[in-house]
Design an enzyme around this catalytic site. Structure first.
Site, PDB file in Angstrom:
ATOM      1  N   VAL A  76      28.960  44.917  41.316  1.00  0.00           N
ATOM      2  CA  VAL A  76      30.105  45.882  40.629  1.00  0.00           C
ATOM      3  C   VAL A  76      29.346  47.127  40.827  1.00  0.00           C
ATOM      4  O   VAL A  76      28.307  47.296  40.459  1.00  0.00           O
ATOM      5  CB  VAL A  76      30.193  45.552  39.150  1.00  0.00           C
ATOM      6  CG1 VAL A  76      31.084  46.436  38.584  1.00  0.00           C
ATOM      7  CG2 VAL A  76      30.810  44.113  38.922  1.00  0.00           C
ATOM      8  N   CYS A  77      30.221  48.183  41.608  1.00  0.00           N
ATOM      9  CA  CYS A  77      29.522  49.487  41.776  1.00  0.00           C
ATOM     10  C   CYS A  77      29.353  50.031  40.435  1.00  0.00           C
ATOM     11  O   CYS A  77      30.257  50.098  39.532  1.00  0.00           O
ATOM     12  CB  CYS A  77      30.536  50.202  42.494  1.00  0.00           C
ATOM     13  SG  CYS A  77      30.227  51.910  42.719  1.00  0.00           S
TER      14      CYS A  77
END
Lengths: 130, 119
Positions: A76-77
Site C-alpha cells: 500500500v503506497c
C-alpha cells in the site's frame, strides 16, 4: 507469466471487484502475481475499519482473504495511505493518531515498490475508475 | 536492461490529488534511475499551462514538481496535440518543453514502452 496488479479505486468501486476477480483468474490459470500495489483511492481497500451492509459483498474482506490464502505481497503506497487515513502502528505513533487501521497482510511502503515489481514482472494490469 | 514505463497523465492539475499522484510515480522512477517518460493527454494537458495561480485555490504549485522532473532524470515529456487543440490551447505557452504528438505518433510511442500506466 508474471503480473503486477495495481488497484486505484476504493473498495466499493466495481473496478476493485474486477481487480480481485482478475487476480483470482491469474492464479487459477497458473500464472504468478509478483505484487499487488494499492495506490490512490485503492489504499482504502486496506483499511480494517470498513463496514459493509450484510446484503452487499465485502470486497475489501475478500481481497484480504485472497492475499492471505495465497501469501501475496500486498503493498500500500504510504503517502497515498497517510493522506487517506490508513495508518499502521508505526505511522499512528509517528503522527500521534489514536488508531492504526491497516488490515493484516498489507504493508505500507513507497512507490519504489511499484517500480521494483514492474522490473520483475512481465505485465502490469491496472484497475481504476469505476 | 531496465524495463521502461510510459506514464499517461490525464487529470487536470487542480481537480483533486490525482495529477500530483501521477507525477509522484514519475519522480519515484527517476529516484531509482528507471526509464520513464510522460505523455499528457485529455485534461492532463492543463498541467503544462504556464502562468497558473494555484494559490488562489489554496493549492501547492504542481508546476514546481513538474520542473523537478529533469533533476530526477525524467527528461522526455510528450503532449497529445489533439487534446491541446480541443481545449483551444494549440498556441499556448507550456511550462515545460514537451514534444507535441499526433495520434499516429502516440500509437507508435505506446508501442515503444514495456509498460503503460494511465492515471
Amino acid at each position: 507469466m508474471k503480473f503486477v496488479i495495481s488497484v486505484l479505486s476504493s473498495s466499493h468501486a466495481p473496478s476493485t471487484r474486477r481487480a480481485l476477480r482478475f487476480a483470482q483468474a491469474v492464479l487459477a490459470a497458473g500464472h504468478e502475481i509478483i505484487r499487488v500495489f494499492f495506490y490512490q483511492d485503492g489504499v482504502l481497500t486496506a483499511s480494517n475499519n470498513l463496514v459493509v451492509a450484510q446484503d452487499q459483498q465485502d470486497i475489501a474482506q475478500q481481497w484480504q482473504a485472497f492475499i492471505a490464502e495465497n501469501e501475496l505481497d500486498a503493498v500500500v503506497c504510504i503517502a497515498a495511505a497517510l493522506r487517506r487515513g490508513v495508518l499502521d502502528q508505526t505511522e499512528a505513533q509517528r503522527y500521534g493518531r489514536e488508531a492504526a487501521n491497516l488490515a493484516e497482510g498489507y504493508q505500507l511502503s513507497g512507490l519504489g515498490q511499484l517500480h521494483d515489481g514492474l522490473q520483475q514482472a512481465e505485465r502490469l494490469i491496472s484497475f481504476g475508475g469505476q | 536492461m531496465a524495463k521502461s514505463v510510459l506514464l499517461i497523465s490525464r487529470q487536470a492539475p487542480w481537480a483533486g490529488i490525482a495529477a500530483a499522484e501521477a507525477l509522484d510515480i514519475a519522480l519515484a522512477a527517476g529516484a531509482f534511475d528507471l526509464p520513464l517518460s510522460i505523455l499528457f493527454m485529455d485534461d492532463g494537458v492543463l498541467q503544462l499551462l504556464d502562468q497558473q495561480q494555484p494559490l488562489a485555490l489554496q493549492q501547492k504549485d504542481l508546476s514546481a514538481n513538474l520542473q523537478a522532473l529533469p533533476m530526477f532524470g525524467i527528461e522526455q515529456l510528450y503532449v497529445a496535440q489533439h487534446c491541446l487543440t480541443e481545449r483551444g490551447l494549440a498556441e499556448s505557452t507550456l511550462v515545460m518543453t514537451a514534444e507535441r504528438l499526433d495520434d499516429q505518433q502516440i500509437q507508435q510511442l505506446i508501442r515503444e514502452y514495456d509498460y503503460v500506466v494511465t492515471l
